[in-house]
Design a protein around this motif. Structure first.
Motif, PDB file in Angstrom:
ATOM      1  N   PHE A 241     -34.291  21.793 -47.477  1.00 40.35           N
ATOM      2  CA  PHE A 241     -33.933  23.155 -47.860  1.00 40.35           C
ATOM      3  C   PHE A 241     -35.158  24.059 -47.918  1.00 40.35           C
ATOM      4  O   PHE A 241     -36.210  23.674 -48.399  1.00 40.35           O
ATOM      5  N   ARG A 242     -35.005  25.261 -47.419  1.00 46.01           N
ATOM      6  CA  ARG A 242     -36.001  26.304 -47.615  1.00 46.01           C
ATOM      7  C   ARG A 242     -35.254  27.619 -47.523  1.00 46.01           C
ATOM      8  O   ARG A 242     -34.279  27.749 -46.784  1.00 46.01           O
TER       9      ARG A 242
ATOM     10  N   LEU B  57     -16.717  31.745 -52.079  1.00 42.88           N
ATOM     11  CA  LEU B  57     -17.695  31.485 -51.034  1.00 42.88           C
ATOM     12  C   LEU B  57     -17.880  32.709 -50.142  1.00 42.88           C
ATOM     13  O   LEU B  57     -18.995  33.131 -49.836  1.00 42.88           O
TER      14      LEU B  57
ATOM     15  N   THR C 145     -24.035  30.305 -54.961  1.00 46.83           N
ATOM     16  CA  THR C 145     -23.298  29.196 -54.356  1.00 46.83           C
ATOM     17  C   THR C 145     -23.324  27.977 -55.270  1.00 46.83           C
ATOM     18  O   THR C 145     -22.300  27.349 -55.527  1.00 46.83           O
TER      19      THR C 145
ATOM     20  N   LEU D 109     -21.266  28.436 -58.494  1.00 46.19           N
ATOM     21  CA  LEU D 109     -19.837  28.257 -58.232  1.00 46.19           C
ATOM     22  C   LEU D 109     -19.494  26.793 -58.097  1.00 46.19           C
ATOM     23  O   LEU D 109     -18.480  26.321 -58.600  1.00 46.19           O
TER      24      LEU D 109
ATOM     25  N   HIS E 116     -21.161  35.108 -49.538  1.00 43.35           N
ATOM     26  CA  HIS E 116     -21.700  35.450 -48.218  1.00 43.35           C
ATOM     27  C   HIS E 116     -21.695  36.958 -48.002  1.00 43.35           C
ATOM     28  O   HIS E 116     -22.655  37.524 -47.494  1.00 43.35           O
TER      29      HIS E 116
ATOM     30  N   MET F 207     -28.031  31.640 -52.779  1.00 42.50           N
ATOM     31  CA  MET F 207     -28.031  30.195 -53.015  1.00 42.50           C
ATOM     32  C   MET F 207     -27.697  29.893 -54.473  1.00 42.50           C
ATOM     33  O   MET F 207     -26.918  28.979 -54.763  1.00 42.50           O
TER      34      MET F 207
ATOM     35  N   HIS G 180     -34.817  31.565 -41.110  1.00 39.37           N
ATOM     36  CA  HIS G 180     -34.468  30.613 -40.057  1.00 39.37           C
ATOM     37  C   HIS G 180     -33.261  29.764 -40.403  1.00 39.37           C
ATOM     38  O   HIS G 180     -32.786  28.998 -39.588  1.00 39.37           O
ATOM     39  N   ARG G 181     -32.781  29.890 -41.655  1.00 41.48           N
ATOM     40  CA  ARG G 181     -31.574  29.165 -42.022  1.00 41.48           C
ATOM     41  C   ARG G 181     -30.400  29.720 -41.236  1.00 41.48           C
ATOM     42  O   ARG G 181     -30.304  30.916 -41.028  1.00 41.48           O
ATOM     43  N   THR G 182     -29.500  28.869 -40.824  1.00 44.03           N
ATOM     44  CA  THR G 182     -28.299  29.342 -40.141  1.00 44.03           C
ATOM     45  C   THR G 182     -27.095  29.038 -41.009  1.00 44.03           C
ATOM     46  O   THR G 182     -27.230  28.441 -42.066  1.00 44.03           O
ATOM     47  N   ARG G 183     -25.915  29.428 -40.545  1.00 41.98           N
ATOM     48  CA  ARG G 183     -24.701  29.259 -41.315  1.00 41.98           C
ATOM     49  C   ARG G 183     -23.630  28.587 -40.486  1.00 41.98           C
ATOM     50  O   ARG G 183     -23.518  28.869 -39.299  1.00 41.98           O
ATOM     51  N   LEU G 184     -22.860  27.729 -41.135  1.00 41.65           N
ATOM     52  CA  LEU G 184     -21.703  27.147 -40.453  1.00 41.65           C
ATOM     53  C   LEU G 184     -20.711  28.257 -40.117  1.00 41.65           C
ATOM     54  O   LEU G 184     -20.216  28.358 -39.004  1.00 41.65           O
ATOM     55  N   TYR G 185     -20.442  29.097 -41.120  1.00 40.67           N
ATOM     56  CA  TYR G 185     -19.530  30.209 -40.904  1.00 40.67           C
ATOM     57  C   TYR G 185     -20.318  31.498 -40.805  1.00 40.67           C
ATOM     58  O   TYR G 185     -21.026  31.856 -41.733  1.00 40.67           O
ATOM     59  N   CYS G 186     -20.178  32.189 -39.704  1.00 40.52           N
ATOM     60  CA  CYS G 186     -20.792  33.492 -39.611  1.00 40.52           C
ATOM     61  C   CYS G 186     -19.719  34.516 -39.925  1.00 40.52           C
ATOM     62  O   CYS G 186     -18.574  34.366 -39.513  1.00 40.52           O
TER      63      CYS G 186
END
Lengths: 278, 259
Positions: free
Chosen positions: B225-226, B131, B159, B162, B135, B156, B230-236
């Motif tokens: 989903f797109r 993962l 991801t 995997l 990233h 994507m 503008h998508r964000t991440r839980l983990y930066c």
């Protein structure tokens, strides 16, 4: 306030091998805020097609679908409709995207562009609601079917929807998994006030809803409270559908001349009725 | 569970904690260095550095060295090629063939380079979860997005790939069992037969994969989903002082040994 879901004369047709399949032939369905509605019907009756209209995965070929006052055929409302109506599908393996549980639950909020701290809060909250907090770092493939479906539900919840539409979420699960999922759904409806539309093959599950709509040939042919719908044993049998165990039992006992009140849905109710009638 | 040489091993070490971008960059430098140094001392220094990294990463020695097996034959071929084709002072003459001291050194050097590259790559995969790797790669390739390369989409895709590896392994096993129950002989006989016997497993596997893909696409669409900025991440990913230090150390090493 308008009802949360309203379909008017909803029709959906698509071409297949040179013919036109009319999957929905004029569906008028209203679901109020906070209501729990079960959709039952034989295979190919249009239940799944109807479900996919409820968060604008499909757009009607005729008629209208209104979600919370928004028309699904208006592309400007697409994102908001999909946020307000969460979907859970039949196959738990085919709807999980990420390789850990928490990333999976975060997928919806990530799509909405929510800041990381807020995503973290929502993931924790959603996992708490479905009782899967202890599994946050697990890869989904290590979980049981029922756990996977609860993760899918958490994933939908993390977008803070007003309504969940579930397309046969328990049909690939074992008895234990079914129970886990149904308990979660009932709790979400009763405690959180989430509107729920559940498509199911199981009459026991349908009897937990406030209202049951029976579909056949792309139409809703029967609608009412579970007690009302399951009184119509002959009509349901004509569609190849059964009754919940207690209702079936009551129906047969009545046929044998034992007087029983109508609307018995659970074994407890049936037992009580038998004790008082005897 | 899938166990391969170079698989990720969860542990808490300074190397595990490094930002994947820093780690991948440093690994790349460490993989190029064996090819660009000249002095014998520099070769020894590189071995020392890689050993130090392995020690810091708490990498188990045996499995780490075992990853070298994957390139054993490649190493043999490379050595033989250089050994016999490099001109220089004769070491041995057998009839028409003369091998040279220079050949021995050049062949040995090639093997040394290959081994270092494999060990560094193994260390990277040992200490970086798939993962994080995805990233990190996505972040490193980000500049290419300006040139129209679909970096986010590729991320994507990685991801999802995997995520589905174990699912497909499970499925393959189920299919193999189902076909065996119908009398198919899978995975036995000479290589050609063994390969052919996979057909009754691979065909349904592909059909199922396409069905899965369709379901997954619908589910992703339903969740809004797109592929967009503008998508964000839980983990930066966060690049800390330690990451900066690690990169500086590796760059310093590079300057030192190539001078």
């Amino acid at each position: 306030m308008p009802p949360f879901i309203q379909t008017r004369g909803l029709e959906y047709a698509y071409p297949l091998d040179g013919r036109v399949i009319r999957a929905l032939r004029g569906v008028d369905l209203t679901v109020e805020r906070g209501e729990f509605v079960a959709l039952i019907g034989p295979n190919g009756s249009g239940k799944s097609t109807l479900a996919r209209h409820l968060n604008a995965l499909l757009i009607p070929t005729a008629g209208e679908v209104w979600i919370d006052g928004m028309l699904t055929s208006d592309p400007r409302h697409l994102r908001e409709i999909r946020r307000r109506v969460g979907m859970v599908f039949q196959n738990p393996d085919n709807q999980l995207v990420a390789s850990t549980v928490e990333e999976e639950v975060a997928f919806g909020p990530e799509n909405l562009g929510i800041p990381p701290e807020e995503i973290r809060r929502r993931v924790d909250e959603a996992l708490e609601i479905v009782g899967m907090t202890g599994y946050r770092h697990h890869p989904p493939y290590m979980l049981s079917g029922g756990q996977k479906q609860r993760i899918a539900i958490a994933g939908a919840l993390a977008a803070r929807p007003d309504c969940l539409v579930l397309d046969e979420p328990t049909s690939m699960l074992d008895a234990h998994g079914r129970q886990q999922v149904m308990e979660t759904l009932v709790r979400l409806n009763r405690e959180v006030g989430l509107t729920i539309v559940l498509i199911t093959q199981s009459m026991e599950e349908a009897s937990l809803a406030h209202r049951v709509a029976v579909m056949d040939g792309g139409r809703i042919v029967l609608e009412g409270s579970p007690a009302e719908v399951f009184e119509r044993a002959e009509a349901l049998r004509g569609l190849g559908l059964g009754l919940p165990f207690a209702a079936e039992m009551a129906h047969r006992l009545r046929g044998m001349g034992i007087p029983l009140p109508p609307g018995l849905l659970t074994v407890e109710e049936l037992a009580r009725a038998l004790c008082t009638s005897g | 569970m899938l166990l391969l040489p170079g698989m990720y091993m969860a542990a808490d070490s300074p190397i595990h904690r490094l930002d994947p971008r820093a780690k991948m960059g440093a690994a790349l430098v460490l993989m190029v260095l064996p090819f660009s140094v000249q002095r014998p001392l520099a070769y020894l220094v590189l071995i020392g550095v890689v050993a130090a990294v392995a020690w810091l990463a708490r990498a188990p020695l045996k499995p780490l060295l075992r990853t070298l097996r994957t390139v054993f034959w490649l190493a043999v071929i490379m050595f033989v090629f250089y050994f016999f084709t490099t001109p220089g002072r004769p070491l041995l003459t057998l009839g028409e063939i003369t091998v040279t001291w220079e050949g021995l050194i050049a062949g040995g050097l090639q093997v040394y380079r290959l081994c270092l590259v494999v060990i560094v790559a193994a260390l990277l995969t040992y200490t970086t979860s798939p993962l994080q790797m995805t990233h990190g790669l996505e972040a490193l390739l980000c500049p290419l997005a300006r040139l129209g390369v679909p970096v986010r989409e590729l991320g994507m895709v990685m991801t999802i790939a995997l995520r589905f590896v174990p699912t497909f392994f499970d499925e393959m096993e189920t299919l193999a069992r189902a076909q065996r129950a119908r009398g198919a002989e899978i995975g036995s006989g000479p290589p050609w037969r063994r390969l052919r016997s996979l057909v009754p497993v691979m065909v349904p596997l592909f059909v199922l994969a396409f069905r899965r893909a369709e379901d997954l696409a619908v589910a992703m669409e339903a969740r809004g989903f797109r592929c967009s900025p503008h998508r964000t991440r839980l983990y930066c990913l966060s690049f800390t002082r330690w990451d900066g230090l690690a990169v500086l150390l590796v760059l310093g090493l590079a300057i030192l040994v190539t001078r």
